[in-house]
Design an enzyme around this catalytic site. Structure first.
Site, short mmCIF file in Angstrom:
data_model
loop_
_atom_site.label_atom_id
_atom_site.label_comp_id
_atom_site.label_asym_id
_atom_site.label_seq_id
_atom_site.Cartn_x
_atom_site.Cartn_y
_atom_site.Cartn_z
N THR A 159 14.20 2.42 -11.59
CA THR A 159 14.63 3.20 -10.43
C THR A 159 15.30 2.29 -9.40
OG1 THR A 159 12.53 2.93 -9.25
CG2 THR A 159 12.73 4.82 -10.75
N GLU B 32 12.00 -5.05 8.80
CA GLU B 32 12.93 -4.59 7.78
C GLU B 32 13.17 -5.75 6.81
OE1 GLU B 32 16.00 -1.60 9.79
OE2 GLU B 32 15.80 -3.48 10.91
N ASP C 258 3.19 -2.89 -7.35
CA ASP C 258 2.47 -1.89 -6.55
C ASP C 258 2.31 -0.59 -7.34
OD1 ASP C 258 2.57 -3.72 -4.40
OD2 ASP C 258 4.57 -3.02 -3.88
N SER D 282 -0.74 -11.42 -9.68
CA SER D 282 0.18 -11.83 -10.74
C SER D 282 -0.29 -13.18 -11.25
CB SER D 282 1.61 -11.93 -10.21
OG SER D 282 1.70 -13.01 -9.29
N GLY E 154 0.81 -1.22 0.00
CA GLY E 154 0.00 0.00 0.00
C GLY E 154 0.84 1.26 0.00
#
Length: 327
Positions: A287, A90, A254, A185, A40
């Site tokens: 990116t 993490e 996303d 997917s 999200g």
């Protein structure tokens, strides 16, 4: 026009690289990159990049949770945090510089109590009263039941707010209805039906099963380098990809969700909304880490996808205020 996103299992995404991955040896890594992650939040970053008001809702806790909030602020995304007792997780992604293959190490996240779960739902419900779409994306952390997203769908149905859902596994199997658009997917769709999906006809049939059973009005299936297809009750359509070099695949799906939702929120026909989503996903591939593509890059790619495809009145407004290459 505004969008709310929900990320029940946020994470700080740490990305680095090393000359080569080998067992036992110490591997000297490049300086790490830190991004706010979770489906999200990643989608929200793309929505914000396209200049649509968005608020990200997520639970956070511990020192990592404080860092996560700082990263979200730095990304320019408004947010509503739900404090929890556990520590925000993490995750680690390491790129083998020799092979260019990326290895992702994903941790489970904190266990949320029933009260913490309901506070997340309450935060979304409050914000959704002034929103057109809610995006719920990502895994559910320990302690959260598989039908959590169905609870959310029921709340949003009562508010007449559309739900865009990107999940898999048990949470996907627990959905009974109330979804406007679902984006699995092809691998997640195969897992959902419990068998390999060989060929486009088999894949479309599996997606149509989610539509015909009333789970989702639209099922958008991402096919990676092969593009995507969308199925509704009356239509099915395949969308071509744009072939680009991949710097990082983290968050591309996303970004597709975020871009498609922006298109729908702006009133685009489904075809053009999906093309905007594909453009956003493609831009994200170039990116570092999970950083979204820039607005100009997304719109460049969107123009490439729509060239020759015919553009109705909807897509012109996204191009009107921004100069793109070729103008």
């Amino acid at each position: 026009m505004s969008v709310v996103t929900l990320t029940m299992n946020p994470a700080i995404d740490i990305a680095t690289g090393t000359e080569r991955l080998v067992a036992t040896d110490k591997m000297r890594c490049t300086p790490p990159r830190f991004d706010p992650g979770g489906g999200g939040v990643n989608a929200a970053r793309t929505v914000a990049a396209l200049d649509v008001p968005v608020t990200a809702v997520f639970p956070t806790g511990g020192p990592a949770g404080a860092q996560f909030e700082e990263l979200v602020r730095d990304a320019g995304v408004a947010y509503r945090k739900v404090p929890v007792a556990g520590h925000t997780r993490e995750n680690l992604a390491v790129t083998d510089e020799n092979t260019r293959e990326q290895y992702r190490f994903v941790f489970p996240g904190p266990r949320l109590t029933n009260r913490e779960q309901h506070r997340c739902l309450a935060a979304v419900e409050k914000l959704a009263r002034n929103a057109r779409y809610v995006i719920a994306s990502g895994t559910l952390p320990p302690g959260v039941p598989a039908d959590f997203y169905q609870w959310l769908a029921d709340i949003l149905s009562d508010l007449d707010v559309r739900l865009v859902l990107d999940t898999s596994g048990a949470p996907l199997r627990a959905m009974r209805g109330g979804v406007h658009l679902m984006k699995p997917s092809v691998r997640e769709l195969s897992d959902h039906v419990g068998r390999p999906l060989i060929g486009r006809a088999d894949q479309v049939a599996a997606a149509r099963g989610l539509v015909d059973s009333g789970v989702s009005e639209i099922v958008l299936v991402s096919l990676g380098a092969s593009g995507a297809f969308a199925v509704t009750r009356d239509t099915e359509r395949w969308y071509a990809p744009i072939q680009v070099g991949v710097r990082s695949g983290i968050g591309a799906g996303d970004a597709m969700v975020g871009g498609t939702t922006v298109g729908l929120a702006r009133g685009y026909r489904l075809d053009d909304a999906v093309r905007l989503g594909i453009a956003a996903a493609t831009a994200a591939l170039g990116t570092p880490g999970s950083q979204p593509g820039s607005r100009c890059r997304i719109l460049d790619l969107y123009r490439e996808l729509t060239a020759g495809a015919g553009m109705d009145e909807g897509p012109h407004d996204v191009l009107r205020s921004t100069r793109v290459r070729g103008d």
